[in-house]
Design a protein around this motif. Sequence first.
Motif, mmCIF file in Angstrom:
data_model
loop_
_atom_site.group_PDB
_atom_site.id
_atom_site.type_symbol
_atom_site.label_atom_id
_atom_site.label_comp_id
_atom_site.label_asym_id
_atom_site.label_seq_id
_atom_site.Cartn_x
_atom_site.Cartn_y
_atom_site.Cartn_z
ATOM 1 N N PRO A 1 45.375 31.968 12.120
ATOM 2 C CA PRO A 1 46.710 32.514 11.863
ATOM 3 C C PRO A 1 47.663 31.529 11.196
ATOM 4 C CG PRO A 1 45.980 33.064 14.075
ATOM 5 C CD PRO A 1 45.018 32.050 13.541
ATOM 6 N N LEU A 2 47.322 30.242 11.240
ATOM 7 C CA LEU A 2 48.159 29.226 10.586
ATOM 8 C C LEU A 2 47.824 29.097 9.103
ATOM 9 C CD1 LEU A 2 47.744 26.377 13.246
ATOM 10 C CD2 LEU A 2 49.357 28.293 13.282
ATOM 11 N N THR A 3 46.768 29.786 8.667
ATOM 12 C CA THR A 3 46.185 29.584 7.348
ATOM 13 C C THR A 3 46.572 30.715 6.401
ATOM 14 O OG1 THR A 3 44.280 28.688 8.568
ATOM 15 C CG2 THR A 3 44.028 28.973 6.195
ATOM 16 N N ASP A 4 47.066 30.349 5.229
ATOM 17 C CA ASP A 4 47.470 31.358 4.250
ATOM 18 C C ASP A 4 46.286 31.889 3.458
ATOM 19 O OD1 ASP A 4 50.521 31.316 4.451
ATOM 20 O OD2 ASP A 4 50.042 29.196 4.222
ATOM 21 N N ALA A 5 45.279 31.047 3.241
ATOM 22 C CA ALA A 5 44.079 31.488 2.521
ATOM 23 C C ALA A 5 42.883 30.725 3.058
ATOM 24 C CB ALA A 5 44.217 31.258 1.022
ATOM 25 N N ILE A 6 41.785 31.446 3.272
ATOM 26 C CA ILE A 6 40.533 30.842 3.705
ATOM 27 C C ILE A 6 39.533 31.000 2.566
ATOM 28 C CG2 ILE A 6 38.683 30.858 5.406
ATOM 29 C CD1 ILE A 6 40.671 32.111 7.390
ATOM 30 N N VAL A 7 39.205 29.888 1.940
ATOM 31 C CA VAL A 7 38.280 29.887 0.807
ATOM 32 C C VAL A 7 36.859 29.722 1.338
ATOM 33 C CG1 VAL A 7 37.592 28.694 -1.303
ATOM 34 C CG2 VAL A 7 40.018 28.893 -0.710
ATOM 35 N N CYS A 8 35.942 30.517 0.840
ATOM 36 C CA CYS A 8 34.531 30.408 1.216
ATOM 37 C C CYS A 8 33.707 30.081 -0.021
ATOM 38 C CB CYS A 8 34.031 31.710 1.835
ATOM 39 S SG CYS A 8 34.855 32.134 3.379
ATOM 40 N N ALA B 1 32.842 38.349 11.483
ATOM 41 C CA ALA B 1 32.045 38.865 12.590
ATOM 42 C C ALA B 1 32.347 38.127 13.891
ATOM 43 C CB ALA B 1 30.558 38.758 12.261
ATOM 44 N N ALA B 2 32.812 36.880 13.768
ATOM 45 C CA ALA B 2 33.201 36.082 14.938
ATOM 46 C C ALA B 2 34.684 36.251 15.272
ATOM 47 C CB ALA B 2 32.884 34.605 14.693
ATOM 48 N N ASN B 3 35.328 37.234 14.640
ATOM 49 C CA ASN B 3 36.749 37.535 14.887
ATOM 50 C C ASN B 3 37.668 36.379 14.514
ATOM 51 O OD1 ASN B 3 36.256 40.177 15.977
ATOM 52 N ND2 ASN B 3 35.552 39.175 17.864
ATOM 53 N N ILE B 4 37.358 35.735 13.398
ATOM 54 C CA ILE B 4 38.191 34.645 12.898
ATOM 55 C C ILE B 4 38.980 35.153 11.703
ATOM 56 C CG2 ILE B 4 38.185 32.356 11.836
ATOM 57 C CD1 ILE B 4 35.545 31.842 13.386
ATOM 58 N N GLY B 5 40.276 35.272 11.860
ATOM 59 C CA GLY B 5 41.150 35.666 10.770
ATOM 60 C C GLY B 5 41.027 37.123 10.374
ATOM 61 N N ARG B 6 41.730 37.460 9.281
ATOM 62 C CA ARG B 6 41.749 38.817 8.721
ATOM 63 C C ARG B 6 41.049 38.803 7.365
ATOM 64 N NH1 ARG B 6 46.773 37.177 8.999
ATOM 65 N NH2 ARG B 6 47.003 37.541 6.754
ATOM 66 N N ARG B 7 40.492 39.931 6.995
ATOM 67 C CA ARG B 7 39.765 40.005 5.728
ATOM 68 C C ARG B 7 40.654 39.626 4.539
ATOM 69 N NH1 ARG B 7 34.958 41.624 4.039
ATOM 70 N NH2 ARG B 7 34.371 42.435 6.095
ATOM 71 N N ASP B 8 41.946 39.994 4.584
ATOM 72 C CA ASP B 8 42.805 39.715 3.430
ATOM 73 C C ASP B 8 43.149 38.231 3.290
ATOM 74 O OD1 ASP B 8 44.610 39.373 5.496
ATOM 75 O OD2 ASP B 8 46.004 40.914 4.829
ATOM 76 N N GLN B 9 42.724 37.406 4.256
ATOM 77 C CA GLN B 9 42.911 35.957 4.137
ATOM 78 C C GLN B 9 41.784 35.304 3.343
ATOM 79 O OE1 GLN B 9 43.448 35.441 8.611
ATOM 80 N NE2 GLN B 9 44.715 33.769 7.846
ATOM 81 N N TYR B 10 40.668 35.989 3.196
ATOM 82 C CA TYR B 10 39.459 35.371 2.652
ATOM 83 C C TYR B 10 39.328 35.582 1.147
ATOM 84 C CZ TYR B 10 37.675 34.473 7.342
ATOM 85 O OH TYR B 10 37.504 34.002 8.617
ATOM 86 N N ILE B 11 38.846 34.539 0.485
ATOM 87 C CA ILE B 11 38.538 34.616 -0.941
ATOM 88 C C ILE B 11 37.330 33.710 -1.199
ATOM 89 C CG2 ILE B 11 40.201 32.769 -1.486
ATOM 90 C CD1 ILE B 11 40.610 34.113 -4.220
ATOM 91 N N THR B 12 36.393 34.188 -1.999
ATOM 92 C CA THR B 12 35.216 33.378 -2.329
ATOM 93 C C THR B 12 35.438 32.637 -3.639
ATOM 94 O OG1 THR B 12 33.681 34.855 -1.184
ATOM 95 C CG2 THR B 12 32.748 33.429 -2.880
ATOM 96 N N ARG C 1 52.432 35.954 -3.742
ATOM 97 C CA ARG C 1 51.626 37.100 -4.138
ATOM 98 C C ARG C 1 50.343 37.185 -3.301
ATOM 99 N NH1 ARG C 1 52.742 34.828 -9.296
ATOM 100 N NH2 ARG C 1 50.549 34.189 -9.458
ATOM 101 N N SER C 2 49.669 38.331 -3.371
ATOM 102 C CA SER C 2 48.391 38.508 -2.718
ATOM 103 C C SER C 2 47.354 37.567 -3.335
ATOM 104 C CB SER C 2 47.923 39.959 -2.849
ATOM 105 O OG SER C 2 46.574 40.091 -2.430
ATOM 106 N N ILE C 3 46.422 37.092 -2.537
ATOM 107 C CA ILE C 3 45.425 36.129 -3.056
ATOM 108 C C ILE C 3 44.230 36.839 -3.666
ATOM 109 C CG2 ILE C 3 46.126 34.430 -1.364
ATOM 110 C CD1 ILE C 3 43.476 35.008 0.134
ATOM 111 N N THR C 4 44.106 38.143 -3.514
ATOM 112 C CA THR C 4 42.941 38.849 -4.055
ATOM 113 C C THR C 4 43.335 39.751 -5.201
ATOM 114 O OG1 THR C 4 43.227 40.574 -2.392
ATOM 115 C CG2 THR C 4 41.721 38.779 -1.874
#
Length: 333
Positions: free
Chosen positions: A90-97, A108-119, A330-333
Amino acid sequence: YTVEILPQMRRAILPVRDYQAYRHMVRRLREIRPDIVHTHSSKAGILGRWAADRAKVPAIVHTIHGLAFTAGSSRMVNTAYKMLERQAAPLTDAIVCVADAMAEQSLAANIGRRDQYITIHSGMETKAFVESDRTRAATRGELGIADDEVVVGTIARLFHMKGHADLLALAPGLCDPFPKLRFLWVGDGLLRSTFERRMEAMGLRDRFVLTGLAPPSEVPKYTGAMDILVHPSRREGLARALPQGALAGKPVVTYGIDGNAEAVVEGVTGFVIRPFDLRRLGRALETLAREGGLRDTMGLAGRRFALERFDAAVMVEKLDRLYSSLLAGRSIT
Protein backbone atom coordinates in the motif's frame (compact mmCIF):
# COMPACT_ATOMS: atom_id res chain seq x y z
CA TYR A 1 0.68 -5.81 12.06
CA THR A 2 -1.51 -3.39 10.13
CA VAL A 3 -0.08 -0.82 7.78
CA GLU A 4 -1.35 1.97 10.02
CA ILE A 5 0.78 0.93 12.99
CA LEU A 6 3.87 -0.10 11.06
CA PRO A 7 5.86 3.10 11.79
CA GLN A 8 5.50 2.41 15.51
CA MET A 9 6.22 -1.31 15.19
CA ARG A 10 9.27 -1.26 12.89
CA ARG A 11 11.77 -1.04 15.70
CA ALA A 12 10.27 -4.13 17.31
CA ILE A 13 10.18 -6.07 14.04
CA LEU A 14 13.67 -5.32 12.73
CA PRO A 15 17.06 -6.54 13.95
CA VAL A 16 19.17 -3.68 15.31
CA ARG A 17 21.39 -3.41 12.22
CA ASP A 18 18.41 -3.29 9.85
CA TYR A 19 16.58 -0.76 11.99
CA GLN A 20 19.67 1.48 11.99
CA ALA A 21 19.87 1.17 8.18
CA TYR A 22 16.18 2.07 7.92
CA ARG A 23 16.62 5.15 10.12
CA HIS A 24 19.69 6.23 8.15
CA MET A 25 17.73 5.95 4.89
CA VAL A 26 14.94 8.08 6.34
CA ARG A 27 17.43 10.81 7.28
CA ARG A 28 19.18 10.74 3.92
CA LEU A 29 15.94 10.81 1.95
CA ARG A 30 14.76 13.81 3.95
CA GLU A 31 18.04 15.54 3.08
CA ILE A 32 18.02 14.58 -0.62
CA ARG A 33 14.28 15.02 -1.15
CA PRO A 34 14.04 12.84 -4.29
CA ASP A 35 10.99 12.88 -6.52
CA ILE A 36 11.00 9.08 -6.80
CA VAL A 37 12.49 6.21 -4.84
CA HIS A 38 12.80 2.96 -6.81
CA THR A 39 13.70 -0.13 -4.77
CA HIS A 40 14.80 -3.64 -5.80
CA SER A 41 14.95 -7.08 -4.13
CA SER A 42 12.87 -8.25 -1.20
CA LYS A 43 14.60 -7.09 1.98
CA ALA A 44 15.97 -3.85 0.51
CA GLY A 45 12.62 -3.24 -1.13
CA ILE A 46 10.75 -3.48 2.15
CA LEU A 47 13.19 -1.31 4.12
CA GLY A 48 13.52 1.19 1.27
CA ARG A 49 9.77 1.61 0.84
CA TRP A 50 9.24 2.02 4.57
CA ALA A 51 11.94 4.69 4.62
CA ALA A 52 10.62 6.47 1.53
CA ASP A 53 7.12 6.54 2.97
CA ARG A 54 8.35 7.89 6.30
CA ALA A 55 10.37 10.56 4.46
CA LYS A 56 7.25 11.48 2.43
CA VAL A 57 8.82 10.84 -0.97
CA PRO A 58 6.24 11.79 -3.66
CA ALA A 59 6.45 8.52 -5.64
CA ILE A 60 7.59 5.05 -4.59
CA VAL A 61 8.35 2.28 -7.10
CA HIS A 62 9.44 -1.28 -6.41
CA THR A 63 10.72 -3.91 -8.87
CA ILE A 64 10.16 -7.62 -8.32
CA HIS A 65 12.99 -9.60 -9.93
CA GLY A 66 12.12 -12.79 -8.07
CA LEU A 67 9.88 -13.52 -5.11
CA ALA A 68 11.33 -14.25 -1.67
CA PHE A 69 8.53 -16.70 -0.85
CA THR A 70 9.04 -19.86 -2.86
CA ALA A 71 8.57 -23.61 -2.61
CA GLY A 72 12.23 -23.87 -1.72
CA SER A 73 11.92 -21.71 1.41
CA SER A 74 10.56 -22.70 4.80
CA ARG A 75 6.93 -22.04 5.68
CA MET A 76 7.99 -19.59 8.38
CA VAL A 77 10.16 -17.57 6.00
CA ASN A 78 7.44 -17.54 3.35
CA THR A 79 4.81 -16.41 5.83
CA ALA A 80 7.03 -13.61 7.11
CA TYR A 81 7.87 -12.29 3.64
CA LYS A 82 4.26 -12.44 2.48
CA MET A 83 3.18 -10.46 5.53
CA LEU A 84 5.86 -7.82 5.01
CA GLU A 85 5.17 -7.54 1.27
CA ARG A 86 1.45 -7.11 1.96
CA GLN A 87 2.27 -4.27 4.32
CA ALA A 88 4.71 -2.61 1.93
CA ALA A 89 2.41 -2.79 -1.09
CA PRO A 90 0.00 0.00 0.00
CA LEU A 91 3.00 2.33 0.33
CA THR A 92 3.96 1.65 -3.29
CA ASP A 93 2.71 3.67 -6.25
CA ALA A 94 3.89 1.17 -8.87
CA ILE A 95 5.14 -2.40 -8.68
CA VAL A 96 7.32 -3.25 -11.66
CA CYS A 97 7.72 -6.92 -12.59
CA VAL A 98 10.38 -8.34 -14.89
CA ALA A 99 7.80 -10.91 -16.03
CA ASP A 100 4.01 -11.18 -16.02
CA ALA A 101 4.38 -14.33 -13.92
CA MET A 102 5.79 -12.31 -11.02
CA ALA A 103 2.66 -10.14 -10.94
CA GLU A 104 0.33 -13.14 -11.03
CA GLN A 105 2.18 -14.90 -8.22
CA SER A 106 2.18 -11.76 -6.07
CA LEU A 107 -1.51 -11.11 -6.62
CA ALA A 108 -2.26 -14.74 -5.79
CA ALA A 109 -0.53 -14.09 -2.45
CA ASN A 110 -2.81 -11.05 -1.88
CA ILE A 111 -0.01 -8.53 -2.32
CA GLY A 112 -1.23 -5.21 -3.66
CA ARG A 113 -3.84 -4.43 -6.32
CA ARG A 114 -3.71 -5.34 -9.98
CA ASP A 115 -3.68 -1.67 -11.04
CA GLN A 116 -0.37 -1.22 -9.18
CA TYR A 117 1.44 -3.74 -11.38
CA ILE A 118 3.25 -3.15 -14.65
CA THR A 119 5.61 -5.49 -16.51
CA ILE A 120 8.89 -4.03 -17.76
CA HIS A 121 11.31 -6.72 -18.86
CA SER A 122 14.84 -6.34 -17.54
CA GLY A 123 16.98 -4.82 -20.28
CA MET A 124 20.66 -5.18 -21.01
CA GLU A 125 23.37 -3.89 -23.31
CA THR A 126 22.90 -6.04 -26.39
CA LYS A 127 25.78 -5.17 -28.73
CA ALA A 128 28.40 -7.52 -27.25
CA PHE A 129 26.04 -10.50 -27.46
CA VAL A 130 24.83 -9.69 -30.97
CA GLU A 131 28.44 -9.46 -32.15
CA SER A 132 29.69 -12.46 -30.16
CA ASP A 133 30.07 -14.66 -33.25
CA ARG A 134 33.12 -12.60 -34.17
CA THR A 135 35.05 -14.18 -31.26
CA ARG A 136 33.55 -17.65 -31.62
CA ALA A 137 36.55 -19.37 -33.21
CA ALA A 138 39.10 -17.76 -30.89
CA THR A 139 37.10 -18.55 -27.76
CA ARG A 140 36.58 -22.15 -28.81
CA GLY A 141 40.32 -22.41 -29.40
CA GLU A 142 41.00 -21.13 -25.86
CA LEU A 143 38.59 -23.67 -24.42
CA GLY A 144 39.83 -26.63 -26.48
CA ILE A 145 36.56 -27.01 -28.37
CA ALA A 146 36.71 -28.05 -32.02
CA ASP A 147 34.78 -26.19 -34.69
CA ASP A 148 32.65 -29.23 -35.55
CA GLU A 149 31.61 -29.95 -31.96
CA VAL A 150 28.09 -29.03 -30.79
CA VAL A 151 28.21 -27.08 -27.55
CA VAL A 152 25.33 -27.01 -25.07
CA GLY A 153 25.99 -24.03 -22.83
CA THR A 154 24.74 -22.98 -19.40
CA ILE A 155 25.28 -19.65 -17.61
CA ALA A 156 24.59 -20.00 -13.90
CA ARG A 157 26.15 -20.44 -10.49
CA LEU A 158 27.15 -24.02 -9.70
CA PHE A 159 24.62 -24.15 -6.93
CA HIS A 160 21.44 -25.87 -5.84
CA MET A 161 18.28 -25.36 -7.93
CA LYS A 162 20.16 -24.14 -11.03
CA GLY A 163 19.59 -27.36 -12.97
CA HIS A 164 23.13 -28.63 -13.41
CA ALA A 165 22.16 -31.91 -11.71
CA ASP A 166 19.47 -32.44 -14.35
CA LEU A 167 22.02 -31.96 -17.12
CA LEU A 168 24.37 -34.43 -15.46
CA ALA A 169 21.54 -36.95 -15.28
CA LEU A 170 20.94 -36.54 -19.02
CA ALA A 171 24.59 -36.44 -20.07
CA PRO A 172 25.22 -40.20 -20.59
CA GLY A 173 22.14 -40.56 -22.78
CA LEU A 174 23.15 -37.53 -24.85
CA CYS A 175 26.88 -38.11 -25.14
CA ASP A 176 26.58 -41.69 -26.36
CA PRO A 177 24.66 -40.96 -29.62
CA PHE A 178 26.41 -37.61 -30.13
CA PRO A 179 30.19 -38.11 -29.90
CA LYS A 180 30.75 -34.47 -30.88
CA LEU A 181 28.57 -33.07 -28.07
CA ARG A 182 30.21 -30.91 -25.38
CA PHE A 183 28.85 -29.02 -22.38
CA LEU A 184 30.12 -25.54 -21.52
CA TRP A 185 29.31 -24.33 -18.00
CA VAL A 186 29.93 -20.65 -17.37
CA GLY A 187 30.02 -19.89 -13.66
CA ASP A 188 31.37 -21.20 -10.39
CA GLY A 189 29.99 -22.16 -7.00
CA LEU A 190 30.21 -24.40 -3.99
CA LEU A 191 28.93 -27.48 -5.87
CA ARG A 192 31.71 -27.45 -8.46
CA SER A 193 33.76 -30.23 -6.89
CA THR A 194 30.63 -32.34 -6.37
CA PHE A 195 29.69 -31.99 -10.02
CA GLU A 196 33.22 -32.74 -11.18
CA ARG A 197 33.27 -35.96 -9.17
CA ARG A 198 30.04 -37.05 -10.86
CA MET A 199 31.52 -36.28 -14.28
CA GLU A 200 34.58 -38.38 -13.45
CA ALA A 201 32.44 -41.24 -12.13
CA MET A 202 30.45 -41.29 -15.40
CA GLY A 203 33.63 -41.20 -17.48
CA LEU A 204 32.50 -37.95 -19.09
CA ARG A 205 34.84 -35.36 -17.59
CA ASP A 206 36.28 -34.56 -21.02
CA ARG A 207 32.80 -33.70 -22.33
CA PHE A 208 32.44 -30.79 -19.89
CA VAL A 209 34.27 -27.46 -20.02
CA LEU A 210 33.96 -25.35 -16.86
CA THR A 211 35.10 -21.74 -17.15
CA GLY A 212 34.89 -20.90 -13.46
CA LEU A 213 33.71 -17.48 -12.36
CA ALA A 214 33.55 -15.20 -15.39
CA PRO A 215 33.31 -11.39 -15.20
CA PRO A 216 30.23 -9.97 -16.96
CA SER A 217 32.42 -8.62 -19.75
CA GLU A 218 33.42 -12.17 -20.73
CA VAL A 219 29.93 -13.70 -20.73
CA PRO A 220 29.19 -12.60 -24.33
CA LYS A 221 32.25 -14.37 -25.75
CA TYR A 222 31.38 -17.61 -23.98
CA THR A 223 27.79 -17.34 -25.18
CA GLY A 224 29.06 -16.85 -28.72
CA ALA A 225 31.05 -20.10 -28.42
CA MET A 226 27.85 -22.08 -27.73
CA ASP A 227 25.43 -23.69 -30.18
CA ILE A 228 22.54 -24.11 -27.73
CA LEU A 229 21.76 -22.28 -24.48
CA VAL A 230 19.99 -24.39 -21.85
CA HIS A 231 18.78 -23.07 -18.50
CA PRO A 232 17.02 -25.79 -16.48
CA SER A 233 16.84 -23.77 -13.26
CA ARG A 234 14.13 -24.71 -10.77
CA ARG A 235 13.56 -21.18 -9.47
CA GLU A 236 13.80 -17.87 -11.33
CA GLY A 237 12.21 -14.51 -11.89
CA LEU A 238 13.21 -14.34 -15.53
CA ALA A 239 16.68 -15.69 -16.18
CA ARG A 240 18.93 -13.16 -17.97
CA ALA A 241 20.79 -16.07 -19.53
CA LEU A 242 17.82 -16.71 -21.82
CA PRO A 243 17.78 -13.35 -23.63
CA GLN A 244 21.59 -13.39 -23.59
CA GLY A 245 21.57 -16.68 -25.47
CA ALA A 246 18.92 -15.42 -27.88
CA LEU A 247 20.82 -12.19 -28.55
CA ALA A 248 23.87 -14.29 -29.42
CA GLY A 249 21.76 -16.12 -31.98
CA LYS A 250 21.40 -19.40 -30.07
CA PRO A 251 18.22 -21.42 -29.60
CA VAL A 252 17.30 -21.53 -25.91
CA VAL A 253 15.81 -24.33 -23.83
CA THR A 254 14.32 -23.81 -20.38
CA TYR A 255 11.81 -25.11 -17.91
CA GLY A 256 8.54 -23.17 -18.01
CA ILE A 257 8.81 -21.80 -14.47
CA ASP A 258 8.05 -18.28 -13.29
CA GLY A 259 8.81 -15.80 -16.09
CA ASN A 260 11.15 -17.91 -18.20
CA ALA A 261 8.48 -18.69 -20.79
CA GLU A 262 8.26 -14.96 -21.53
CA ALA A 263 11.84 -15.05 -22.86
CA VAL A 264 11.12 -17.80 -25.40
CA VAL A 265 8.67 -18.14 -28.28
CA GLU A 266 7.89 -21.84 -28.01
CA GLY A 267 8.95 -23.73 -31.11
CA VAL A 268 10.21 -20.54 -32.76
CA THR A 269 13.16 -19.30 -30.70
CA GLY A 270 13.60 -22.42 -28.58
CA PHE A 271 11.72 -24.84 -26.36
CA VAL A 272 9.86 -24.31 -23.08
CA ILE A 273 9.82 -27.62 -21.21
CA ARG A 274 7.22 -28.68 -18.68
CA PRO A 275 8.94 -28.07 -15.32
CA PHE A 276 11.41 -30.77 -14.34
CA ASP A 277 10.44 -33.15 -17.17
CA LEU A 278 13.86 -34.67 -17.83
CA ARG A 279 12.64 -36.79 -20.73
CA ARG A 280 11.32 -33.77 -22.65
CA LEU A 281 14.38 -31.74 -21.78
CA GLY A 282 16.57 -34.49 -23.20
CA ARG A 283 14.47 -34.73 -26.36
CA ALA A 284 14.72 -30.98 -26.96
CA LEU A 285 18.50 -31.09 -26.64
CA GLU A 286 18.68 -34.14 -28.91
CA THR A 287 16.62 -32.37 -31.57
CA LEU A 288 18.80 -29.28 -31.52
CA ALA A 289 22.04 -31.28 -31.40
CA ARG A 290 20.95 -33.19 -34.49
CA GLU A 291 19.47 -30.37 -36.58
CA GLY A 292 21.93 -27.59 -37.37
CA GLY A 293 19.47 -25.86 -39.67
CA LEU A 294 16.88 -25.64 -36.89
CA ARG A 295 19.50 -24.16 -34.58
CA ASP A 296 20.24 -21.44 -37.12
CA THR A 297 16.58 -20.66 -37.78
CA MET A 298 15.67 -20.47 -34.11
CA GLY A 299 18.78 -18.45 -33.33
CA LEU A 300 17.94 -15.75 -35.86
CA ALA A 301 14.32 -15.56 -34.68
CA GLY A 302 15.47 -15.38 -31.09
CA ARG A 303 17.82 -12.51 -31.77
CA ARG A 304 15.03 -10.45 -33.36
CA PHE A 305 12.69 -11.25 -30.48
CA ALA A 306 15.24 -10.42 -27.78
CA LEU A 307 16.21 -7.10 -29.36
CA GLU A 308 12.57 -6.00 -29.33
CA ARG A 309 11.95 -7.03 -25.72
CA PHE A 310 15.22 -6.98 -23.76
CA ASP A 311 17.33 -4.12 -25.12
CA ALA A 312 18.33 -1.68 -22.36
CA ALA A 313 17.01 1.25 -24.38
CA VAL A 314 13.54 -0.34 -24.43
CA MET A 315 13.59 -0.79 -20.65
CA VAL A 316 14.77 2.78 -20.03
CA GLU A 317 12.07 4.22 -22.27
CA LYS A 318 9.35 2.30 -20.42
CA LEU A 319 10.71 3.30 -17.01
CA ASP A 320 10.88 6.93 -18.10
CA ARG A 321 7.22 6.81 -19.16
CA LEU A 322 6.30 5.21 -15.84
CA TYR A 323 8.10 7.87 -13.79
CA SER A 324 6.51 10.68 -15.83
CA SER A 325 3.05 9.16 -15.35
CA LEU A 326 3.50 8.86 -11.59
CA LEU A 327 4.70 12.43 -11.16
CA ALA A 328 1.85 13.71 -13.34
CA GLY A 329 -0.70 11.72 -11.36
CA ARG A 330 -1.73 9.61 -14.35
CA SER A 331 -2.54 5.89 -14.50
CA ILE A 332 0.54 3.69 -14.95
CA THR A 333 -1.11 1.33 -17.46
